[in-house]
Design a protein around this motif. Sequence first.
Motif, PDB file in Angstrom:
ATOM      1  N   ASP A 297       6.824   2.289 -10.529  1.00 55.16           N
ATOM      2  CA  ASP A 297       5.972   3.445 -10.230  1.00 55.16           C
ATOM      3  C   ASP A 297       6.835   4.622  -9.788  1.00 55.16           C
ATOM      4  OD1 ASP A 297       3.537   2.412 -10.856  1.00 55.16           O
ATOM      5  OD2 ASP A 297       2.919   1.958  -8.796  1.00 55.16           O
ATOM      6  N   GLN A 298       6.507   5.793 -10.306  1.00 53.33           N
ATOM      7  CA  GLN A 298       7.208   7.013  -9.916  1.00 53.33           C
ATOM      8  C   GLN A 298       6.285   7.846  -9.031  1.00 53.33           C
ATOM      9  OE1 GLN A 298       9.034   9.083 -13.218  1.00 53.33           O
ATOM     10  NE2 GLN A 298       9.398   7.164 -14.313  1.00 53.33           N
ATOM     11  N   ILE A 299       6.699   8.016  -7.788  1.00 53.02           N
ATOM     12  CA  ILE A 299       5.871   8.699  -6.790  1.00 53.02           C
ATOM     13  C   ILE A 299       6.408  10.100  -6.551  1.00 53.02           C
ATOM     14  CG2 ILE A 299       4.992   8.642  -4.424  1.00 53.02           C
ATOM     15  CD1 ILE A 299       5.521   5.612  -4.451  1.00 53.02           C
ATOM     16  N   SER A 300       5.515  11.067  -6.547  1.00 56.09           N
ATOM     17  CA  SER A 300       5.859  12.438  -6.190  1.00 56.09           C
ATOM     18  C   SER A 300       5.027  12.833  -4.978  1.00 56.09           C
ATOM     19  CB  SER A 300       5.569  13.394  -7.352  1.00 56.09           C
ATOM     20  OG  SER A 300       5.759  14.741  -6.946  1.00 56.09           O
TER      21      SER A 300
ATOM     22  N   ARG B  77       0.849  -1.199   0.000  1.00 52.40           N
ATOM     23  CA  ARG B  77       0.000   0.000   0.000  1.00 52.40           C
ATOM     24  C   ARG B  77       0.879   1.241   0.000  1.00 52.40           C
ATOM     25  NH1 ARG B  77      -5.502   0.082   2.837  1.00 52.40           N
ATOM     26  NH2 ARG B  77      -4.721   2.124   3.504  1.00 52.40           N
ATOM     27  N   ILE B  78       0.437   2.263  -0.721  1.00 57.22           N
ATOM     28  CA  ILE B  78       1.262   3.455  -0.850  1.00 57.22           C
ATOM     29  C   ILE B  78       1.408   4.195   0.469  1.00 57.22           C
ATOM     30  CG2 ILE B  78      -0.654   4.969  -1.553  1.00 57.22           C
ATOM     31  CD1 ILE B  78       1.464   6.314  -3.459  1.00 57.22           C
TER      32      ILE B  78
ATOM     33  N   LEU C 250      -2.515  12.270   1.192  1.00 57.94           N
ATOM     34  CA  LEU C 250      -3.185  11.631   0.060  1.00 57.94           C
ATOM     35  C   LEU C 250      -4.571  12.227  -0.165  1.00 57.94           C
ATOM     36  CD1 LEU C 250      -1.990   8.022   0.844  1.00 57.94           C
ATOM     37  CD2 LEU C 250      -1.778   9.065  -1.420  1.00 57.94           C
ATOM     38  N   LYS C 251      -5.307  12.448   0.924  1.00 56.54           N
ATOM     39  CA  LYS C 251      -6.646  13.058   0.810  1.00 56.54           C
ATOM     40  C   LYS C 251      -6.564  14.480   0.264  1.00 56.54           C
ATOM     41  CE  LYS C 251      -8.753  10.370   4.565  1.00 56.54           C
ATOM     42  NZ  LYS C 251      -9.299  10.407   5.953  1.00 56.54           N
TER      43      LYS C 251
ATOM     44  N   ASN D  71      -5.192   3.269  -0.371  1.00 57.81           N
ATOM     45  CA  ASN D  71      -5.150   1.817  -0.565  1.00 57.81           C
ATOM     46  C   ASN D  71      -4.567   1.420  -1.916  1.00 57.81           C
ATOM     47  OD1 ASN D  71      -7.194   2.627  -2.234  1.00 57.81           O
ATOM     48  ND2 ASN D  71      -8.759   1.247  -1.402  1.00 57.81           N
ATOM     49  N   TYR D  72      -3.989   2.372  -2.632  1.00 59.36           N
ATOM     50  CA  TYR D  72      -3.363   2.052  -3.915  1.00 59.36           C
ATOM     51  C   TYR D  72      -2.208   1.082  -3.687  1.00 59.36           C
ATOM     52  CZ  TYR D  72      -0.595   2.562  -8.182  1.00 59.36           C
ATOM     53  OH  TYR D  72       0.128   2.317  -9.319  1.00 59.36           O
ATOM     54  N   ARG D  73      -2.153   0.029  -4.507  1.00 56.06           N
ATOM     55  CA  ARG D  73      -1.087  -0.969  -4.420  1.00 56.06           C
ATOM     56  C   ARG D  73      -0.015  -0.653  -5.461  1.00 56.06           C
ATOM     57  NH1 ARG D  73      -1.441  -4.327   0.187  1.00 56.06           N
ATOM     58  NH2 ARG D  73      -3.663  -4.408   0.750  1.00 56.06           N
TER      59      ARG D  73
END
Length: 307
Positions: free
Chosen positions: A64-67, A21-22, A42-43, A57-59
């Motif tokens: 994946d490139q996260i910012s 989970r992220i 996240l919200k 809940n993103y898997r």
Amino acid sequence: MTHEQMEPYFFLVEEGEEGERIDRYLAEQEEGWSRSQIQTWLKEERVTVNGAKVKANYRLSGGDQISLQIPPPTELQVEPEAIPLEIIYEDRDLVVVNKPRGMVVHPAPGNFSGTLVNALLYHCKDLSGINGILRPGIVHRIDKETSGLLVVAKSDRAHLGLMAQLKEHAMERSYLAVVNGHFPHRLGTVDAPIGRDPKDRKKMAVVLSGKRAVTHFSVLEEMPKHTLLRCRLETGRTHQIRVHMSYIGHPIVGDPKYGKGENYGMEGQALHAATLGFNHPVTGKSLHFEVPLPEDMEKLLERLRSM
């Protein structure tokens, strides 16, 4: 709050991290980030994955490139400080320094001054802005009580190139460590995943759910009760050498978190980042640096040899 007012962090999901989970993943990236805080960000749509907004809940998928863009502490301004530095190499794109034991790498709660970043801002004036106002130019870190070599990016192009080499495990990094006990062999490898200690979130530990971590080591000298090792990092997890040595029953001398705490008069753990090698991210030239043991570790060895 606009994005221009936020401090950006970037993460690339590696193999073996898929399916997590992220919110859990991000909470493990920095000490002080809780899952509830991550879920709030996240919200507030401060997190994107491959440019798209996601929920808690993103898997994750490999690659994946996260910012993550968080509000910087508005009252904080990182000030340049005239702190002496041992510069090993410098050009227009990067600087290699030999960090003394006891110096924090970048500002954080409880350490807003006296850090390597404060000193570099005075020396260099400009550092890469990719990691925001608190961690400008910082590509990799070593612990406060670990001495040795660090490369810091002065340009964004250099920063991205150095980060890519770290991700590809193409950067050469070896440490000298004094550990407890003796080994039955001259060479060894510890291949054991590292993650947050489920019993103490301020510590790391070997856990099945952790990220792949590999440390290669060789025996350089045996003393009556201790051994001097050269440890080469294949991966670069938080506290990796300290955790791995403790895991195999040979904790680093003086390590207050993972060891027995016996320091024989030396402050901090007996760990020194002795060699650093990489390809220059702009010119492509192969660079290799090596620095000797600091005086406090030399004195420690003298004491241990006579025990």
